[in-house]
Scaffold this active site. Structure first.
Site, mmCIF file in Angstrom:
data_model
loop_
_atom_site.group_PDB
_atom_site.id
_atom_site.type_symbol
_atom_site.label_atom_id
_atom_site.label_comp_id
_atom_site.label_asym_id
_atom_site.label_seq_id
_atom_site.Cartn_x
_atom_site.Cartn_y
_atom_site.Cartn_z
ATOM 1 N N GLY A 1 8.772 -4.846 -8.727
ATOM 2 C CA GLY A 1 9.621 -3.852 -9.268
ATOM 3 C C GLY A 1 11.038 -4.200 -8.985
ATOM 4 O O GLY A 1 11.499 -5.119 -8.005
ATOM 5 N N GLY B 1 0.713 -1.258 0.025
ATOM 6 C CA GLY B 1 -0.040 0.098 -0.010
ATOM 7 C C GLY B 1 0.997 1.134 -0.024
ATOM 8 O O GLY B 1 1.877 1.284 -0.130
ATOM 9 N N ASP C 1 13.751 -3.402 -5.757
ATOM 10 C CA ASP C 1 13.989 -4.560 -4.622
ATOM 11 C C ASP C 1 14.703 -5.780 -5.269
ATOM 12 O O ASP C 1 14.002 -6.838 -5.469
ATOM 13 C CB ASP C 1 12.715 -4.977 -3.874
ATOM 14 C CG ASP C 1 12.058 -3.675 -3.207
ATOM 15 O OD1 ASP C 1 12.717 -3.591 -1.971
ATOM 16 O OD2 ASP C 1 11.125 -3.378 -3.591
ATOM 17 N N HIS D 1 4.500 1.538 -8.063
ATOM 18 C CA HIS D 1 3.193 0.420 -8.125
ATOM 19 C C HIS D 1 2.553 0.449 -9.304
ATOM 20 O O HIS D 1 1.921 -0.345 -9.973
ATOM 21 C CB HIS D 1 2.709 0.771 -6.816
ATOM 22 C CG HIS D 1 3.366 0.654 -5.502
ATOM 23 N ND1 HIS D 1 3.575 1.460 -4.618
ATOM 24 C CD2 HIS D 1 3.943 -0.440 -5.083
ATOM 25 C CE1 HIS D 1 4.091 1.174 -3.597
ATOM 26 N NE2 HIS D 1 4.646 0.023 -3.866
ATOM 27 N N GLN E 1 7.299 -9.605 7.857
ATOM 28 C CA GLN E 1 8.705 -9.220 7.185
ATOM 29 C C GLN E 1 9.476 -7.985 7.795
ATOM 30 O O GLN E 1 10.284 -7.558 7.398
ATOM 31 C CB GLN E 1 8.358 -8.856 5.810
ATOM 32 C CG GLN E 1 7.615 -7.469 5.474
ATOM 33 C CD GLN E 1 7.135 -7.776 3.741
ATOM 34 O OE1 GLN E 1 6.432 -8.321 3.399
ATOM 35 N NE2 GLN E 1 7.873 -6.675 3.295
ATOM 36 N N SER F 1 7.730 3.999 -1.012
ATOM 37 C CA SER F 1 6.677 4.684 0.119
ATOM 38 C C SER F 1 7.637 5.076 1.231
ATOM 39 O O SER F 1 6.877 6.108 1.849
ATOM 40 C CB SER F 1 5.744 3.522 0.779
ATOM 41 O OG SER F 1 5.130 2.881 -0.469
#
EC number: 6.3.2.1
Length: 289
Positions: A157, A34, A160, A40, A70, A196
């Protein structure tokens, strides 16, 4: 612009996706935590395109779940930014048909949960060393979302990079039969990779964080001039980050698929960076020419 169907119960989501797949509908999935940004949304637009690639309208879906498994005990789970209403509007603009946003973490990880997915090699070093247990949590939640959704294709993406390697290894080794697509990093006009966690940065920290993309640019320029020694390239990137006041976690040059450290930068070698500015830890990466 149609608002995507919001489903908060994983069991209902599984039933929805199973019915679609059994009807011959192609499913494309984007998993997120989110607080969506353009990175995103680029994945979601591509999911829409790939879902429809079979000649009929497919099912483009996304998940929004801040996965507690995580996060480490000292990490930012409690303050991780959330904006479900805004996220749903963005999902609609990107063309998603449905969104899973579990209303309670216990719906995903019930009391007594004891099954975990560990990807041994790809999880070692880098973020795996800095964030113990992180990739176990990532692999487990992604495996569960794959089982609930049963997508034909899933998009992630490349920012990462290690996470993408972990997921690819898991899908290969456990025979999920899902096409994994890595999508390029999306950046602000000044070069900062979208994240984010950028919301945590003060104006000064954000300015200093540009050293990440700056270090990547300098490394590319150095290799273009003929510098191939990995130690020299690492030293240059570290110096750039430290000069900007970054607390360096790691600077590493690795093989793009195995993530093994390299002594010499060949075309396609990936430079991986992690550093903190203020209290905000950021990562970035780029392939070298």
């Amino acid at each position: 612009m149609k608002t995507p169907e919001l489903i908060t119960d994983p069991a209902a989501w599984q039933a929805r996706c199973t019915a679609a797949r059994e009807a011959g509908t192609r499913i494309a999935l984007v998993t997120t935590m989110g607080y969506l940004h353009e990175g995103h949304l680029s994945l979601m637009r591509e999911a829409r395109r790939r879902a429809d690639a079979g000649g009929r309208r497919g099912l483009a879906v996304g998940t929004i779940f801040v996965n507690p498994t995580q996060f480490g005990p000292t990490e930012d789970l409690a303050r991780y930014p959330r904006d479900l209403e805004g996220d749903l509007a963005k999902c609609a603009a990107a063309g998603l048909d449905a969104v899973l946003a579990p209303s309670d973490p216990a719906l995903m990880f019930a009391p007594g949960h004891e099954t975990w997915v560990t990807v041994e090699r790809a999880s070692q070093g880098l973020d795996g060393a800095s964030r113990p247990g992180h990739f176990r949590g990532v692999a487990t939640v992604v495996a569960k979302l794959f089982n609930l959704t049963r997508p034909h294709v899933a998009l992630f993406g490349e920012k990462d990079w290690q996470q993408l390697a972990v997921i690819r290894a898991m899908v290969r080794d456990l025979a999920f039969g899902i096409e994994i697509v890595g999508m390029p990093i999306v950046r602000e006009p000044d070069g900062l990779a979208l994240s984010s966690r950028n919301a945590y940065l003060s104006p000064d920290e954000r300015r200093r964080a540009l050293a990440l993309s700056g270090a990547l640019a300098e490394a590319r320029e150095a290799t273009a001039r003929g510098e191939r020694d990995a130690a020299a390239l690492r030293a240059g990137a570290r110096a750039r980050l430290e000069a900007a006041g970054g607390r360096v976690d790691y600077v590493e040059l690795v093989h793009p698929e195995t993530l093994a450290p390299v002594a010499r930068a060949e075309p396609g070698t990936v430079l991986l960076l992690a550093a903190s500015f203020g209290t905000t830890r950021l990562i970035d990466n780029g392939r070298l020419p």
